[in-house]
Design a protein around this motif. Structure first.
Motif, PDB file in Angstrom:
ATOM      1  N   HIS A   1      17.767  19.486  28.447  1.00 45.16           N
ATOM      2  CA  HIS A   1      18.632  19.046  27.353  1.00 45.16           C
ATOM      3  C   HIS A   1      20.088  19.322  27.690  1.00 45.16           C
ATOM      4  CE1 HIS A   1      20.104  18.119  23.402  1.00 45.16           C
ATOM      5  NE2 HIS A   1      20.529  19.351  23.194  1.00 45.16           N
ATOM      6  N   LEU A   2      20.911  18.268  27.611  1.00 47.42           N
ATOM      7  CA  LEU A   2      22.365  18.391  27.731  1.00 47.42           C
ATOM      8  C   LEU A   2      22.916  18.396  26.310  1.00 47.42           C
ATOM      9  CD1 LEU A   2      23.033  15.784  30.588  1.00 47.42           C
ATOM     10  CD2 LEU A   2      22.499  18.229  30.792  1.00 47.42           C
ATOM     11  N   PRO A   3      23.546  19.486  25.869  1.00 47.58           N
ATOM     12  CA  PRO A   3      23.832  19.652  24.442  1.00 47.58           C
ATOM     13  C   PRO A   3      24.962  18.803  23.872  1.00 47.58           C
ATOM     14  CG  PRO A   3      24.693  21.513  25.683  1.00 47.58           C
ATOM     15  CD  PRO A   3      23.905  20.685  26.657  1.00 47.58           C
ATOM     16  N   HIS A   4      25.848  18.264  24.722  1.00 53.14           N
ATOM     17  CA  HIS A   4      27.006  17.556  24.195  1.00 53.14           C
ATOM     18  C   HIS A   4      26.984  16.090  24.608  1.00 53.14           C
ATOM     19  CE1 HIS A   4      28.345  21.546  23.298  1.00 53.14           C
ATOM     20  NE2 HIS A   4      28.456  21.879  24.579  1.00 53.14           N
ATOM     21  N   PRO A   5      27.240  15.175  23.700  1.00 52.19           N
ATOM     22  CA  PRO A   5      27.327  13.754  24.060  1.00 52.19           C
ATOM     23  C   PRO A   5      28.375  13.535  25.156  1.00 52.19           C
ATOM     24  CG  PRO A   5      27.285  14.017  21.680  1.00 52.19           C
ATOM     25  CD  PRO A   5      27.442  15.402  22.253  1.00 52.19           C
TER      26      PRO A   5
ATOM     27  N   ALA B   1      21.942   9.513  30.885  1.00 49.66           N
ATOM     28  CA  ALA B   1      22.088   8.407  29.933  1.00 49.66           C
ATOM     29  C   ALA B   1      21.750   8.823  28.506  1.00 49.66           C
ATOM     30  CB  ALA B   1      21.195   7.243  30.358  1.00 49.66           C
ATOM     31  N   THR B   2      20.791   9.731  28.360  1.00 48.61           N
ATOM     32  CA  THR B   2      20.303  10.074  27.020  1.00 48.61           C
ATOM     33  C   THR B   2      20.571  11.516  26.613  1.00 48.61           C
ATOM     34  OG1 THR B   2      18.108  10.734  27.800  1.00 48.61           O
ATOM     35  CG2 THR B   2      18.451   8.389  27.310  1.00 48.61           C
ATOM     36  N   GLY B   3      20.898  12.369  27.587  1.00 45.69           N
ATOM     37  CA  GLY B   3      21.116  13.778  27.287  1.00 45.69           C
ATOM     38  C   GLY B   3      19.844  14.592  27.191  1.00 45.69           C
ATOM     39  N   ARG B   4      18.707  13.964  27.427  1.00 49.65           N
ATOM     40  CA  ARG B   4      17.432  14.674  27.343  1.00 49.65           C
ATOM     41  C   ARG B   4      16.416  14.015  28.268  1.00 49.65           C
ATOM     42  NH1 ARG B   4      15.227  18.438  24.015  1.00 49.65           N
ATOM     43  NH2 ARG B   4      12.950  18.455  23.799  1.00 49.65           N
ATOM     44  N   LEU B   5      15.616  14.849  28.915  1.00 49.47           N
ATOM     45  CA  LEU B   5      14.567  14.355  29.803  1.00 49.47           C
ATOM     46  C   LEU B   5      13.299  15.131  29.516  1.00 49.47           C
ATOM     47  CD1 LEU B   5      13.941  12.494  32.287  1.00 49.47           C
ATOM     48  CD2 LEU B   5      14.387  14.512  33.708  1.00 49.47           C
ATOM     49  N   GLU B   6      12.285  14.425  29.047  1.00 38.30           N
ATOM     50  CA  GLU B   6      11.002  15.066  28.757  1.00 38.30           C
ATOM     51  C   GLU B   6      10.195  15.251  30.043  1.00 38.30           C
ATOM     52  OE1 GLU B   6      10.343  16.089  25.752  1.00 38.30           O
ATOM     53  OE2 GLU B   6      11.962  15.068  24.674  1.00 38.30           O
ATOM     54  N   THR B   7       9.383  16.304  30.063  1.00 42.36           N
ATOM     55  CA  THR B   7       8.509  16.628  31.191  1.00 42.36           C
ATOM     56  C   THR B   7       9.199  16.375  32.538  1.00 42.36           C
ATOM     57  OG1 THR B   7       7.454  14.434  31.113  1.00 42.36           O
ATOM     58  CG2 THR B   7       6.397  16.241  29.888  1.00 42.36           C
ATOM     59  N   PRO B   8      10.270  17.097  32.814  1.00 42.39           N
ATOM     60  CA  PRO B   8      11.018  16.876  34.062  1.00 42.39           C
ATOM     61  C   PRO B   8      10.160  17.175  35.284  1.00 42.39           C
ATOM     62  CG  PRO B   8      11.693  18.921  33.019  1.00 42.39           C
ATOM     63  CD  PRO B   8      10.812  18.218  32.033  1.00 42.39           C
TER      64      PRO B   8
ATOM     65  N   ILE C   1      14.170  10.901  41.901  1.00 43.45           N
ATOM     66  CA  ILE C   1      14.457  12.033  41.024  1.00 43.45           C
ATOM     67  C   ILE C   1      15.957  12.309  40.956  1.00 43.45           C
ATOM     68  CG2 ILE C   1      14.129  14.515  40.681  1.00 43.45           C
ATOM     69  CD1 ILE C   1      11.387  14.200  42.030  1.00 43.45           C
ATOM     70  N   PHE C   2      16.620  12.354  42.109  1.00 38.47           N
ATOM     71  CA  PHE C   2      17.977  12.894  42.195  1.00 38.47           C
ATOM     72  C   PHE C   2      19.107  11.864  42.227  1.00 38.47           C
ATOM     73  CE2 PHE C   2      15.373  16.194  44.429  1.00 38.47           C
ATOM     74  CZ  PHE C   2      15.507  17.171  43.458  1.00 38.47           C
ATOM     75  N   SER C   3      18.816  10.621  42.503  1.00 35.65           N
ATOM     76  CA  SER C   3      19.878   9.645  42.733  1.00 35.65           C
ATOM     77  C   SER C   3      20.723   9.383  41.491  1.00 35.65           C
ATOM     78  CB  SER C   3      19.273   8.320  43.214  1.00 35.65           C
ATOM     79  OG  SER C   3      20.277   7.329  43.324  1.00 35.65           O
ATOM     80  N   LEU C   4      22.037   9.309  41.702  1.00 31.89           N
ATOM     81  CA  LEU C   4      22.948   8.882  40.647  1.00 31.89           C
ATOM     82  C   LEU C   4      23.118   7.370  40.624  1.00 31.89           C
ATOM     83  CD1 LEU C   4      25.780  11.558  40.955  1.00 31.89           C
ATOM     84  CD2 LEU C   4      24.353  11.179  38.937  1.00 31.89           C
ATOM     85  N   HIS C   5      22.652   6.709  41.657  1.00 33.36           N
ATOM     86  CA  HIS C   5      22.864   5.260  41.792  1.00 33.36           C
ATOM     87  C   HIS C   5      21.657   4.452  41.334  1.00 33.36           C
ATOM     88  CE1 HIS C   5      26.505   6.315  43.895  1.00 33.36           C
ATOM     89  NE2 HIS C   5      25.810   7.064  44.731  1.00 33.36           N
ATOM     90  N   ASP C   6      20.535   5.108  41.094  1.00 37.88           N
ATOM     91  CA  ASP C   6      19.327   4.459  40.610  1.00 37.88           C
ATOM     92  C   ASP C   6      19.213   4.754  39.117  1.00 37.88           C
ATOM     93  OD1 ASP C   6      16.808   3.602  39.933  1.00 37.88           O
ATOM     94  OD2 ASP C   6      15.757   4.721  41.498  1.00 37.88           O
ATOM     95  N   ALA C   7      19.376   3.726  38.290  1.00 36.85           N
ATOM     96  CA  ALA C   7      19.366   3.930  36.842  1.00 36.85           C
ATOM     97  C   ALA C   7      18.029   4.467  36.343  1.00 36.85           C
ATOM     98  CB  ALA C   7      19.697   2.622  36.132  1.00 36.85           C
ATOM     99  N   ALA C   8      16.975   4.310  37.148  1.00 36.89           N
ATOM    100  CA  ALA C   8      15.654   4.775  36.734  1.00 36.89           C
ATOM    101  C   ALA C   8      15.338   6.185  37.209  1.00 36.89           C
ATOM    102  CB  ALA C   8      14.582   3.807  37.243  1.00 36.89           C
ATOM    103  N   SER C   9      16.239   6.798  37.981  1.00 35.62           N
ATOM    104  CA  SER C   9      15.964   8.149  38.483  1.00 35.62           C
ATOM    105  C   SER C   9      15.950   9.150  37.339  1.00 35.62           C
ATOM    106  CB  SER C   9      17.008   8.563  39.521  1.00 35.62           C
ATOM    107  OG  SER C   9      18.232   8.920  38.886  1.00 35.62           O
ATOM    108  N   ALA C  10      15.343  10.306  37.581  1.00 40.08           N
ATOM    109  CA  ALA C  10      15.275  11.339  36.554  1.00 40.08           C
ATOM    110  C   ALA C  10      16.673  11.796  36.144  1.00 40.08           C
ATOM    111  CB  ALA C  10      14.447  12.516  37.059  1.00 40.08           C
ATOM    112  N   VAL C  11      17.565  12.011  37.122  1.00 38.05           N
ATOM    113  CA  VAL C  11      18.925  12.459  36.809  1.00 38.05           C
ATOM    114  C   VAL C  11      19.679  11.388  36.026  1.00 38.05           C
ATOM    115  CG1 VAL C  11      21.173  12.992  37.834  1.00 38.05           C
ATOM    116  CG2 VAL C  11      19.113  14.140  38.676  1.00 38.05           C
TER     117      VAL C  11
END
Length: 308
Positions: free
Chosen positions: A157-161, A84-91, A69-79
């Motif tokens: 949602h992160l509002p800015h690219p 990467a996309t600025g949006r995460l569904e069903t967090p 969930i929290f790792s910045l080093h795992d590209a598949a983590s929720a964070v």
């Protein structure tokens, strides 16, 4: 705020003393300490129980789940997917719980605790040990602002690219809390979980409070901190630095974009939950004593136990 493990020099360790265990661990079991890595920091779990191996395996599975969930080093983590996309569904619930705490400390600290400093951290990391150019700093500062992040059970949602978050100022503590809670549900009353921050259940094997040793590099060992059914977290403005001279610290001011300029070497806070202590100690790296006192006044169960 920080975006890397803050333990390069702190060498904070638990003084887990030998002796007779208490509570569930009084079943003639010798104390066992697992050592490894969690959330990029040195970690330990100390307990005494006949099924210690199985219990530790359950704890490690929980750590691995939370890292996803929290790792910045795992590209598949929720964070990472959010960044990467600025949006995460069903967090995940755990992410939302951390976000709620971040919002509380962000407000209480006047914005000093801000998980959206990740673009700033990336800029410093890319600057090869030099202070970033003012134009680049201003560009990244425009992406900082926790108050702009929108989150609920449906999406984040992160509002800015280019906007991105780091939870490394709270997630280590949160993981310690969750592991301690898991072991409590399995009947343990005396456990010390250290994921870079500490959560203590009950007492140490000698029947006394758990004792946490600190090192602020002053050459004078600070007094150990006693923990019983509580948590502690520590932050150091220059615990990790971007330059060889160790002057450009990793705690970045979300308002100016500059590294913390306070004189503190080490700040340690206790609280019922390590996640709260973690966030508070991080924010305090950007504060003077009066501001720390005002912040703690909004969290009556928290205490400043070391400042050097």
């Amino acid at each position: 705020m920080n975006a890397l493990p803050r333990r390069r020099f702190l060498q904070i360790s638990a003084a887990a003393l030998a002796g007779t265990a208490t509570g569930v661990s009084a079943q003639a079991a010798a104390p066992v300490q697992w050592r490894g890595v969690a959330m990029g920091a040195g970690a330990t779990i100390t307990l005494a129980h006949p099924d210690a191996e199985a219990l530790i395996a359950s704890a490690l599975a929980e750590i691995a789940r939370l890292e996803r969930i929290f790792s910045l080093h795992d590209a598949a983590s929720a964070v990472s997917r959010l960044n990467a996309t600025g949006r995460l569904e069903t967090p995940p619930f755990e992410l939302l719980e951390c976000f709620a705490l971040c919002s509380a400390v962000h407000t209480a600290s006047g914005g000093r605790f801000d998980p959206t400093v990740q673009p700033l951290w990336q800029l410093y990391a890319e600057s090869a040990g030099q202070a970033p150019a003012q134009a680049a700093l201003a560009e990244r500062l425009a992406l900082v602002g926790w108050q702009a992040v929108r989150f609920d059970a449906d999406a984040v949602h992160l509002p800015h690219p280019g906007m991105a978050i780091t939870l490394n100022g709270v997630a280590q503590g949160y993981v310690a809390d969750r592991v301690a809670a898991l072991l409590r549900t399995k009947g343990l009353r005396d456990v010390l979980v250290n994921t870079g921050e500490f959560h203590a259940l009950g007492v140490a094997p000698d029947g006394h409070d758990w004792r946490i040793a600190l090192d602020d590099r002053s050459g004078i060992a600070p007094s150990p901190v006693s923990l019983r059914d509580g948590a502690m977290a520590s932050s150091a403005p220059r615990g990790t630095t971007f330059d060889a001279a160790e002057q450009i610290g990793h705690i970045l001011d979300p308002q100016s974009g500059l590294p913390a300029r306070t004189p503190w070497q080490l700040i340690s806070v206790t609280a019922p939950q390590a996640a709260l202590a973690d966030a508070l100690s991080t924010a305090m790296c950007l504060m003077d004593r009066a501001e720390m006192t005002a912040l703690l006044g909004q969290f009556p169960a928290a205490r400043l136990v070391h400042l050097s």
